[in-house]
Design a protein around this motif. Sequence first.
Motif, PDB file in Angstrom:
ATOM      1  N   CYS A  10      18.060 -50.021 108.376  1.00 12.08           N
ATOM      2  CA  CYS A  10      18.155 -51.422 108.797  1.00 12.08           C
ATOM      3  C   CYS A  10      17.271 -52.319 107.944  1.00 12.08           C
ATOM      4  N   ASP A  11      17.610 -53.603 107.936  1.00 12.79           N
ATOM      5  CA  ASP A  11      16.855 -54.610 107.219  1.00 12.79           C
ATOM      6  C   ASP A  11      15.425 -54.663 107.763  1.00 12.79           C
ATOM      7  N   SER A  12      14.454 -54.407 106.903  1.00 15.06           N
ATOM      8  CA  SER A  12      13.061 -54.335 107.353  1.00 15.06           C
ATOM      9  C   SER A  12      12.444 -55.711 107.589  1.00 15.06           C
TER      10      SER A  12
ATOM     11  N   LEU B 284      25.876 -46.573 109.585  1.00 15.04           N
ATOM     12  CA  LEU B 284      24.961 -46.176 110.658  1.00 15.04           C
ATOM     13  C   LEU B 284      25.641 -46.351 112.011  1.00 15.04           C
ATOM     14  N   THR B 285      25.584 -45.326 112.835  1.00 19.42           N
ATOM     15  CA  THR B 285      26.160 -45.379 114.176  1.00 19.42           C
ATOM     16  C   THR B 285      25.072 -45.050 115.199  1.00 19.42           C
ATOM     17  N   LYS B 286      25.411 -45.130 116.445  1.00 21.31           N
ATOM     18  CA  LYS B 286      24.434 -44.804 117.487  1.00 21.31           C
ATOM     19  C   LYS B 286      24.059 -43.325 117.476  1.00 21.31           C
ATOM     20  N   ASN B 287      24.895 -42.516 116.812  1.00 24.35           N
ATOM     21  CA  ASN B 287      24.601 -41.084 116.696  1.00 24.35           C
ATOM     22  C   ASN B 287      23.974 -40.728 115.360  1.00 24.35           C
ATOM     23  N   GLY B 288      23.583 -41.748 114.596  1.00 25.03           N
ATOM     24  CA  GLY B 288      22.952 -41.503 113.297  1.00 25.03           C
ATOM     25  C   GLY B 288      23.889 -41.801 112.143  1.00 25.03           C
ATOM     26  N   CYS B 289      23.548 -41.309 110.965  1.00 25.42           N
ATOM     27  CA  CYS B 289      24.332 -41.552 109.749  1.00 25.42           C
ATOM     28  C   CYS B 289      25.661 -40.808 109.834  1.00 25.42           C
ATOM     29  N   SER B 290      26.736 -41.481 109.411  1.00 25.14           N
ATOM     30  CA  SER B 290      28.069 -40.882 109.494  1.00 25.14           C
ATOM     31  C   SER B 290      28.552 -40.343 108.151  1.00 25.14           C
TER      32      SER B 290
END
Length: 224
Positions: A128-130, A140-146
């Motif tokens: 995400c944008d820091s 990026l999904t709620k379960n991590g990287c796809s």
Amino acid sequence: MVLREHQSFFNLKTEMSKMKKVVLKCVNGIYKIPWFLKIYAGKRKYYFEYKGKLYDKEIKTNDKKVMQVSLLVNALNIRNKNERLSFIYDKSCDFLDEDFIHKNVCEFKCRKCIQDRLYNNLGGGCCCDSKNHSAMCPYLTKNGCSIKCLACKFHICKTLKKKGYKYHVNDIYMLKYLLNWKQKIMIYNDFFMTKDEVLKDLIRNSIIIWSFSKRKEFVKYNIK
């Protein structure tokens, strides 16, 4: 048709048996690995010594150095260049995932890593944008990287760096010995890209075209 396939397999086996054999030997616990390996990748038959035996493919072992040498030899024995690069990419991702997933160095809890729990209530971590945390990687999904993105796996947050974790291209033997300097730059900086997109850059092998290629854009933050 069956006879033709059998003949083709026989011809390939005969051709490989005539290839010059190269053995990576272990001396005092250290494997001697020549730098010119990539020149002869797919053109010679490679083996490595381990416990008095010779192997020409990946083996399962808890010794990371031996495992790396086995993967290197396996890659060297893949004749097709594109298939070799695909193998190198997949196995390099697996190598880093051994820490990130199996050892859980990011210490994920309730979908938040250690960095997020310390500094960010939203989650999403490195993807995400820091600055304002309003944008995120499209994969990026709620379960991590796809996807499998090797560049993202190499770069870690300051929290993990303080704990002593560091990852470099040359830490992985296959990348160190079988990629050229241009490919190393690409594979280390192709952030937020799929395997197919990265392999396209590696196969094209043009640092000029790569430099002007469009980078992935973040999307609006939407993880819930």
